[in-house]
Structure formats: C-alpha cells, structure tokens
Scaffold this motif. Structure first.
Motif, PDB file in Angstrom:
ATOM      1  N   MET A   1      18.272  68.223  39.554  1.00 28.32           N
ATOM      2  CA  MET A   1      19.699  68.496  39.321  1.00 28.32           C
ATOM      3  C   MET A   1      19.850  69.666  38.350  1.00 28.32           C
ATOM      4  SD  MET A   1      21.186  64.663  38.816  1.00 28.32           S
ATOM      5  CE  MET A   1      22.794  64.744  39.602  1.00 28.32           C
TER       6      MET A   1
ATOM      7  N   PHE B   1      17.650  63.510  40.003  1.00 30.65           N
ATOM      8  CA  PHE B   1      18.374  62.409  40.638  1.00 30.65           C
ATOM      9  C   PHE B   1      17.360  61.551  41.384  1.00 30.65           C
ATOM     10  CE2 PHE B   1      20.334  60.887  44.608  1.00 30.65           C
ATOM     11  CZ  PHE B   1      21.400  60.166  44.108  1.00 30.65           C
TER      12      PHE B   1
ATOM     13  N   SER C   1      23.752  54.852  38.107  1.00 30.37           N
ATOM     14  CA  SER C   1      24.651  55.993  38.294  1.00 30.37           C
ATOM     15  C   SER C   1      25.492  55.887  39.554  1.00 30.37           C
ATOM     16  CB  SER C   1      23.828  57.285  38.310  1.00 30.37           C
ATOM     17  OG  SER C   1      24.664  58.403  38.229  1.00 30.37           O
ATOM     18  N   CYS C   2      25.383  54.759  40.266  1.00 27.51           N
ATOM     19  CA  CYS C   2      26.225  54.591  41.465  1.00 27.51           C
ATOM     20  C   CYS C   2      27.162  53.407  41.246  1.00 27.51           C
ATOM     21  CB  CYS C   2      25.359  54.354  42.706  1.00 27.51           C
ATOM     22  SG  CYS C   2      24.124  53.080  42.514  1.00 27.51           S
TER      23      CYS C   2
ATOM     24  N   GLU D   1      20.968  54.281  42.336  1.00 33.88           N
ATOM     25  CA  GLU D   1      20.871  55.703  42.003  1.00 33.88           C
ATOM     26  C   GLU D   1      20.832  55.878  40.493  1.00 33.88           C
ATOM     27  OE1 GLU D   1      23.260  57.374  45.953  1.00 33.88           O
ATOM     28  OE2 GLU D   1      24.282  57.348  44.023  1.00 33.88           O
TER      29      GLU D   1
ATOM     30  N   VAL E   1      20.034  59.020  37.186  1.00 25.76           N
ATOM     31  CA  VAL E   1      19.733  60.392  36.776  1.00 25.76           C
ATOM     32  C   VAL E   1      18.786  60.271  35.584  1.00 25.76           C
ATOM     33  CG1 VAL E   1      20.657  62.529  35.836  1.00 25.76           C
ATOM     34  CG2 VAL E   1      22.001  61.202  37.477  1.00 25.76           C
TER      35      VAL E   1
ATOM     36  N   ARG F   1      29.748  57.878  36.326  1.00 26.99           N
ATOM     37  CA  ARG F   1      29.921  58.015  37.785  1.00 26.99           C
ATOM     38  C   ARG F   1      29.976  56.632  38.443  1.00 26.99           C
ATOM     39  NH1 ARG F   1      25.736  58.564  41.900  1.00 26.99           N
ATOM     40  NH2 ARG F   1      26.368  59.786  43.706  1.00 26.99           N
TER      41      ARG F   1
ATOM     42  N   GLN G   1      33.172  56.429  40.828  1.00 25.65           N
ATOM     43  CA  GLN G   1      33.020  56.270  42.292  1.00 25.65           C
ATOM     44  C   GLN G   1      33.930  55.176  42.860  1.00 25.65           C
ATOM     45  OE1 GLN G   1      28.921  55.689  43.432  1.00 25.65           O
ATOM     46  NE2 GLN G   1      28.733  57.802  44.119  1.00 25.65           N
TER      47      GLN G   1
ATOM     48  N   LEU H   1      25.935  68.266  35.849  1.00 26.77           N
ATOM     49  CA  LEU H   1      25.437  67.275  36.817  1.00 26.77           C
ATOM     50  C   LEU H   1      26.498  67.043  37.891  1.00 26.77           C
ATOM     51  CD1 LEU H   1      24.111  64.596  34.280  1.00 26.77           C
ATOM     52  CD2 LEU H   1      22.755  66.320  35.483  1.00 26.77           C
ATOM     53  N   TYR H   2      26.050  66.637  39.072  1.00 29.84           N
ATOM     54  CA  TYR H   2      26.960  66.234  40.153  1.00 29.84           C
ATOM     55  C   TYR H   2      28.068  67.261  40.409  1.00 29.84           C
ATOM     56  CZ  TYR H   2      24.874  61.528  39.890  1.00 29.84           C
ATOM     57  OH  TYR H   2      24.022  60.447  39.928  1.00 29.84           O
TER      58      TYR H   2
ATOM     59  N   ASP I   1      28.763  69.137  43.012  1.00 26.35           N
ATOM     60  CA  ASP I   1      29.435  69.017  44.316  1.00 26.35           C
ATOM     61  C   ASP I   1      30.465  67.889  44.295  1.00 26.35           C
ATOM     62  OD1 ASP I   1      27.853  71.021  45.146  1.00 26.35           O
ATOM     63  OD2 ASP I   1      26.531  69.808  46.411  1.00 26.35           O
ATOM     64  N   GLU I   2      30.094  66.791  43.638  1.00 26.19           N
ATOM     65  CA  GLU I   2      31.037  65.662  43.601  1.00 26.19           C
ATOM     66  C   GLU I   2      32.239  65.991  42.738  1.00 26.19           C
ATOM     67  OE1 GLU I   2      29.342  61.663  43.019  1.00 26.19           O
ATOM     68  OE2 GLU I   2      27.620  62.409  44.148  1.00 26.19           O
TER      69      GLU I   2
END
Ligand SMILES: Cc1cc2nc3c(=O)[nH]c(=O)nc-3n(C[C@H](O)[C@H](O)[C@H](O)COP(=O)(O)OP(=O)(O)OC[C@H]3O[C@@H](n4cnc5c(N)ncnc54)[C@H](O)[C@@H]3O)c2cc1C
Ligand code: FES
Length: 286
Positions: free
Chosen positions: A30, A36, A68-69, A78, A80, A133, A137, A162-163, A165-166
C-alpha cells in the motif's frame, strides 16, 4: 466515573489462547511501510468494527493487529500491517499460501446500533484508517440507516495515504450524504488532489448538529489532544466521541497487564473507548 475493569478469570476459554491457523490469500503493497493482507480462516471471524486480532507466526511471535474490514459472513479477514519490528518484518515477506495464526476477535469495538440515525464523523490519521475502515465500510454500505457521514483522513505525504481508491470512491457518493476530506501535511512534490493541512483544520467548518453527531477518532497519539479541543469548541460532548487507543499487548484477554491504562485493561475495555469514560484517566492520552 469510569467503570472498573477486572482481569478476566483464569478459567478463561482455552480457545482464546490457541491461534486458529489461517491462509494468506492476498498481500499487496500500500505504501513503503504498509501492506494489505487478506487471510482466510476456517470459519467467519464474527467481529464487530474496531476489534483486533492477535496475529502470529510460529517461532517468530505475535502482535495485536486491527481488523480492517467491516463485519462479514465469509471467512475473510483484512488487515493493514506496518513493517515495524521483528514479527511484521517477516510478515511483509509472506506470499499467498503462507499460514498465520489468528486469535480473537478481541476488544470492545464499536456497536453499530449506537450510530443509528446519527450524523457520523470519522477522523483518522495515518494508519488509523485501517481500524476505522471496519466502521466506515458498514456505515457506507447502509447510508439510509445513518445521517450525514463525514470522513476526515490525514497523513504526512501523498505516498503515505492508505486506501486511496476507496476514499476517492466514497467521495464520489451522494455529496449531501457523504463527505470525504483528504489532507496531507505536505505534498513532497507528489501529485495530490486533496487538501494540505492537519486533520484539525476542517473541523471548525463542519456543518453538523452537535446534538445528533457521533465522532470516531483514530490516529497517532499526538493527534488526539488537538482534535478533541476542536470537537469541544464545536460543542460535541465527550459522551459522543469514541477514541481508539493502542497500548502494548501480550495476551489480549486481560491476563498479563501489559495494556493497562491506569486500572483499565485496554485489550478488553478498549481499544475503542467512549471518551467520557476515560477522560479522567491520567495515562489515557499519553
Ligand atoms: C489494539 C492494537 C491494534 C493494532 N493494530 C495494528 C494494525 O492494524 N497494523 C499495524 O501495523 N500495527 C498495529 N498495531 C501495532 C502492532 O501491534 C505493533 O507495531 C507490534 O509491536 C508489531 O510487532 P513486531 O514484532 O513486528 O514489532 P516489535 O518488535 O514489537 O517492534 C515494534 C516497535 O515497537 C518498539 N518496541 C518493541 N517493544 C517495545 C516496548 N516494550 N516498549 C517500547 N517500544 C517497544 C520497537 O523498537 C519497534 O519500534 C496495533 C497495536 C494494538 C495494541
Ligand atoms: S491484559 Fe494482557 S494484553 Fe491486556
């Protein structure tokens, strides 16, 4: 007054001490320091947002790592992981197919129902986005259940975000509902489409009703004091602020005392605390 936490009884479920073996199914870089990890367990973890696991490698060691999910029905977990020391250095060399040990989930975490109908503000610094996150989420997935959702995410330079794109995809959601403010301390001559400044900078301009707002906060220790000052100036009571605090941990189940904040066991009562319950603990924000 803060509720006193007692160490768990010695007759604790032995399963709490026994790692379950899991397979690494994906490892992705990442940033220069963070990777990740997606691992597959033999059954769903059954966690709440904000909880953590004890992640181990046979013969190397074990460390607490945030989940992390958001809660999920499959067997996937998930995380990091920052390359910070003896265990994480070896973890960073793992490839899909490697086996790791997982104990948990542990800790208090967030209760999603507390956030029902509320405006939600998540303020994260650096690696703090990894645990938050797991809260963002499920909130983003059911926006009708909540009021407005604001995410303020800061890091030192664009290379450390971090993240991305999200964060960018959340920022393209209905802007009356979801607002994402991304900041860096400095661009370090890298391309950057967010703002420059500290995570405290946007707080005074937030258009929120303090009476119906809940805030979740996770980042480096230095961030907390200044963010809390800004939240106080906005009129948000400490009972509506959740802080995610990290302490050194060994057992994760209230037995060893490594994680104590005064008399409170961070591994059990934390790492997520409602701020009014710990504001008078001297060691809380150190
Ligand atoms: C609840 C919780 C959640 C966490 N979630 C994450 C996460 O999601 N991702 C992540 O990357 N990390 C996370 N951490 C931090 C992670 O557990 C630590 O960085 C862990 O020490 C890494 O293990 P290691 O063996 O690789 O490093 P270590 O060998 O433990 O070294 C890590 C760093 O700590 C220093 N250190 C080691 N022991 C001590 C000590 N006794 N006192 C002071 N400094 C010491 C070392 O010098 C080094 O700088 C979390 C910690 C907690 C408590
Ligand atoms: S009591 Fe052992 S880590 Fe909390």
């Amino acid at each position: 007054m803060c509720a006193m936490t007692h160490p768990a009884s010695p007759e604790l479920d032995p399963e709490l001490y026994l790692p379950r073996m899991a397979s690494v199914v994906a490892v992705e870089s990442m940033t220069a320091r963070e990777k990740f990890f997606k691992v597959e367990l033999s059954k769903p973890l059954g966690h709440r947002p904000g909880q953590f696991v004890m992640l181990s490698l046979l013969g190397i060691g074990e460390a607490p790592i945030s989940i992390s999910c958001g809660p999920r029905h499959d067997n996937i977990l998930e995380m990091v992981i920052r390359n910070a020391g003896s265990l994480t250095r070896v973890l960073h060399r793992l490839q899909p197919g490697a086996r790791v040990g997982i104990r948990g989930p542990f800790g208090s975490g967030f209760h999603l129902d507390d956030f029902n109908g509320k405006d939600v503000v998540c303020i994260v610094g650096g690696l703090g986005l990894a645990p938050l996150r797991s809260l963002i989420q499920p909130i983003i997935a059911q926006p009708q259940r909540f009021g407005s959702i604001t995410i303020i995410s800061g890091c030192r330079t664009p290379a450390e975000e971090l993240y991305r794109d999200e964060l960018e995809s959340w920022s393209r959601m209905d802007q009356d509902k979801v607002s994402v403010i991304r900041l860096v301390d400095k661009t370090a001559n890298l391309p950057w489409n967010g703002k420059i400044g500290l995570v405290t900078a946007p707080i005074p301009d937030l258009k929120i009703n303090p009476a119906r707002t809940l805030v979740a906060l996770c980042g480096p220790p230095v961030m907390y004091k200044f963010v809390l000052m800004e939240l106080k100036a906005l009129g948000i009571p400490n009972s509506q602020i959740f802080v995610d605090l990290e302490r050194r941990m060994k057992c994760g189940v209230g037995q060893c005392g490594h994680c104590q904040i005064n008399h409170v066991y961070c591994c059990q009562e934390g790492p997520v605390f409602r701020f009014d319950r710990i504001e008078n603990l001297q060691e809380a924000l150190q």
